[in-house]
Write a protein that holds these residues in place. Structure first.
Motif, PDB file in Angstrom:
ATOM      1  N   ASP A  54       8.895  12.607  16.929  1.00 11.29           N
ATOM      2  CA  ASP A  54       8.627  11.702  18.045  1.00 11.29           C
ATOM      3  C   ASP A  54       7.271  11.030  17.895  1.00 11.29           C
ATOM      4  O   ASP A  54       7.120   9.857  18.152  1.00 11.29           O
ATOM      5  N   ALA A  55       6.260  11.795  17.460  1.00  7.58           N
ATOM      6  CA  ALA A  55       4.913  11.243  17.307  1.00  7.58           C
ATOM      7  C   ALA A  55       4.882  10.204  16.202  1.00  7.58           C
ATOM      8  O   ALA A  55       4.257   9.164  16.345  1.00  7.58           O
ATOM      9  N   SER A  56       5.541  10.442  15.087  1.00 12.30           N
ATOM     10  CA  SER A  56       5.499   9.478  13.991  1.00 12.30           C
ATOM     11  C   SER A  56       6.311   8.227  14.309  1.00 12.30           C
ATOM     12  O   SER A  56       5.995   7.156  13.829  1.00 12.30           O
ATOM     13  N   ALA A  57       7.354   8.361  15.120  1.00 12.61           N
ATOM     14  CA  ALA A  57       8.159   7.192  15.490  1.00 12.61           C
ATOM     15  C   ALA A  57       7.357   6.259  16.390  1.00 12.61           C
ATOM     16  O   ALA A  57       7.593   5.065  16.408  1.00 12.61           O
ATOM     17  N   ASP A  58       6.390   6.813  17.135  1.00  7.43           N
ATOM     18  CA  ASP A  58       5.611   6.014  18.071  1.00  7.43           C
ATOM     19  C   ASP A  58       4.252   5.617  17.500  1.00  7.43           C
ATOM     20  O   ASP A  58       3.474   4.957  18.158  1.00  7.43           O
ATOM     21  N   ALA A  59       3.969   6.002  16.279  1.00  8.83           N
ATOM     22  CA  ALA A  59       2.670   5.711  15.679  1.00  8.83           C
ATOM     23  C   ALA A  59       2.601   4.259  15.207  1.00  8.83           C
ATOM     24  O   ALA A  59       3.600   3.681  14.795  1.00  8.83           O
ATOM     25  N   ALA A  60       1.394   3.707  15.267  1.00  6.20           N
ATOM     26  CA  ALA A  60       1.183   2.362  14.747  1.00  6.20           C
ATOM     27  C   ALA A  60       1.273   2.411  13.226  1.00  6.20           C
ATOM     28  O   ALA A  60       0.789   3.331  12.590  1.00  6.20           O
ATOM     29  N   ARG A  61       1.935   1.404  12.653  1.00  2.03           N
ATOM     30  CA  ARG A  61       2.067   1.332  11.199  1.00  2.03           C
ATOM     31  C   ARG A  61       2.346  -0.111  10.812  1.00  2.03           C
ATOM     32  O   ARG A  61       2.695  -0.932  11.657  1.00  2.03           O
ATOM     33  N   VAL A  62       2.169  -0.399   9.527  1.00  2.00           N
ATOM     34  CA  VAL A  62       2.431  -1.737   9.004  1.00  2.00           C
ATOM     35  C   VAL A  62       3.246  -1.568   7.732  1.00  2.00           C
ATOM     36  O   VAL A  62       2.920  -0.747   6.885  1.00  2.00           O
ATOM     37  N   VAL A  63       4.316  -2.357   7.611  1.00  2.00           N
ATOM     38  CA  VAL A  63       5.172  -2.302   6.424  1.00  2.00           C
ATOM     39  C   VAL A  63       5.484  -3.725   5.974  1.00  2.00           C
ATOM     40  O   VAL A  63       5.351  -4.680   6.732  1.00  2.00           O
ATOM     41  N   VAL A  64       5.910  -3.837   4.729  1.00  2.00           N
ATOM     42  CA  VAL A  64       6.372  -5.117   4.195  1.00  2.00           C
ATOM     43  C   VAL A  64       7.832  -4.937   3.840  1.00  2.00           C
ATOM     44  O   VAL A  64       8.193  -4.052   3.058  1.00  2.00           O
ATOM     45  N   GLU A  65       8.694  -5.767   4.436  1.00  2.58           N
ATOM     46  CA  GLU A  65      10.138  -5.714   4.173  1.00  2.58           C
ATOM     47  C   GLU A  65      10.623  -7.121   3.861  1.00  2.58           C
ATOM     48  O   GLU A  65      10.546  -8.000   4.712  1.00  2.58           O
ATOM     49  N   GLY A  66      11.089  -7.325   2.659  1.00  4.28           N
ATOM     50  CA  GLY A  66      11.630  -8.631   2.280  1.00  4.28           C
ATOM     51  C   GLY A  66      10.630  -9.757   2.417  1.00  4.28           C
ATOM     52  O   GLY A  66      10.993 -10.866   2.820  1.00  4.28           O
ATOM     53  N   GLY A  67       9.365  -9.497   2.118  1.00  3.52           N
ATOM     54  CA  GLY A  67       8.340 -10.524   2.204  1.00  3.52           C
ATOM     55  C   GLY A  67       7.805 -10.755   3.607  1.00  3.52           C
ATOM     56  O   GLY A  67       6.923 -11.588   3.806  1.00  3.52           O
ATOM     57  N   VAL A  68       8.324 -10.019   4.592  1.00  4.30           N
ATOM     58  CA  VAL A  68       7.862 -10.141   5.974  1.00  4.30           C
ATOM     59  C   VAL A  68       6.945  -8.956   6.267  1.00  4.30           C
ATOM     60  O   VAL A  68       7.314  -7.805   6.040  1.00  4.30           O
ATOM     61  N   VAL A  69       5.733  -9.253   6.743  1.00  2.47           N
ATOM     62  CA  VAL A  69       4.812  -8.183   7.126  1.00  2.47           C
ATOM     63  C   VAL A  69       5.120  -7.825   8.577  1.00  2.47           C
ATOM     64  O   VAL A  69       5.111  -8.688   9.451  1.00  2.47           O
ATOM     65  N   LYS A  70       5.418  -6.527   8.806  1.00  2.00           N
ATOM     66  CA  LYS A  70       5.787  -6.059  10.141  1.00  2.00           C
ATOM     67  C   LYS A  70       4.755  -5.054  10.632  1.00  2.00           C
ATOM     68  O   LYS A  70       4.532  -4.026  10.006  1.00  2.00           O
ATOM     69  N   PHE A  71       4.129  -5.396  11.757  1.00  4.39           N
ATOM     70  CA  PHE A  71       3.161  -4.520  12.408  1.00  4.39           C
ATOM     71  C   PHE A  71       3.899  -3.799  13.534  1.00  4.39           C
ATOM     72  O   PHE A  71       4.411  -4.445  14.443  1.00  4.39           O
ATOM     73  N   PHE A  72       3.941  -2.488  13.488  1.00  4.91           N
ATOM     74  CA  PHE A  72       4.549  -1.694  14.546  1.00  4.91           C
ATOM     75  C   PHE A  72       3.440  -1.074  15.381  1.00  4.91           C
ATOM     76  O   PHE A  72       2.413  -0.647  14.845  1.00  4.91           O
TER      77      PHE A  72
END
Length: 170
Positions: A54-72
């Protein structure tokens, strides 16, 4: 002579009015820029045990998927993830370079459907402004960044996926 004195007085009044307007605009811009800057994120405390799912699902993170930078983002927060991988840093630098080269960066905010819709939309806007500030800090021209209105994610997606901001180079 009286008309010359009136003319001088009018010029002085005009200069004072223009100075007051410039001061007000400068203060408004300064306040807006200060509000849009990303807040400093404290370093995470050392944790002895592995974080729960639960804690990791709600943590802030940034990923790159298909050339799109996604900030969670974490629930109710506009704070960026502390640790960025080399891939994410490279993608952000590439996006800033593309903006310098004349391409447009589209920053899209999303939010989940839980809670107050107006609060969620404002939080999504603040998150997008934080991402915009990161891109500007990396050298992207603010005029090359298009902020899209926050979108609410309805059904079929988990809330962690809905609390994101995406950066796409066009």
């Amino acid at each position: 002579m009286a008309s010359q004195e009136v003319e001088v007085e009018q010029r002085v009044v005009a200069v004072v009015v223009i100075a007051a307007i410039l001061l007000a605009v400068g203060l408004a811009l300064g306040f807006g820029i200060n509000k849009s800057r990303p807040k400093a994120v404290p370093a995470p405390a050392a944790v002895a045990a592995a974080p729960s799912a639960d804690a990791s699902a709600d943590a802030a993170r940034v990923v790159v998927e298909g050339g799109v930078v996604k900030f969670f983002f974490a629930t109710g927060k506009a704070d960026l993830a502390v640790d960025l991988s080399a891939d994410v840093q490279a993608a952000l630098n590439d996006a800033a370079a593309a903006a310098k080269a004349g391409k447009k960066l589209v920053v899209s905010g999303f939010h989940d459907s839980t809670g107050d819709a107006a609060v969620n939309a404002e939080l999504a806007k603040q998150r997008a402004l934080t991402v915009q500030a990161v891109l500007v800090n990396l050298g992207a021209d603010a005029a090359a960044i298009e902020l899209k209105k926050p979108e609410e994610m309805l059904g079929g997606t988990d809330n962690a996926q809905a609390r994101r901001v995406e950066v796409v180079v066009q």
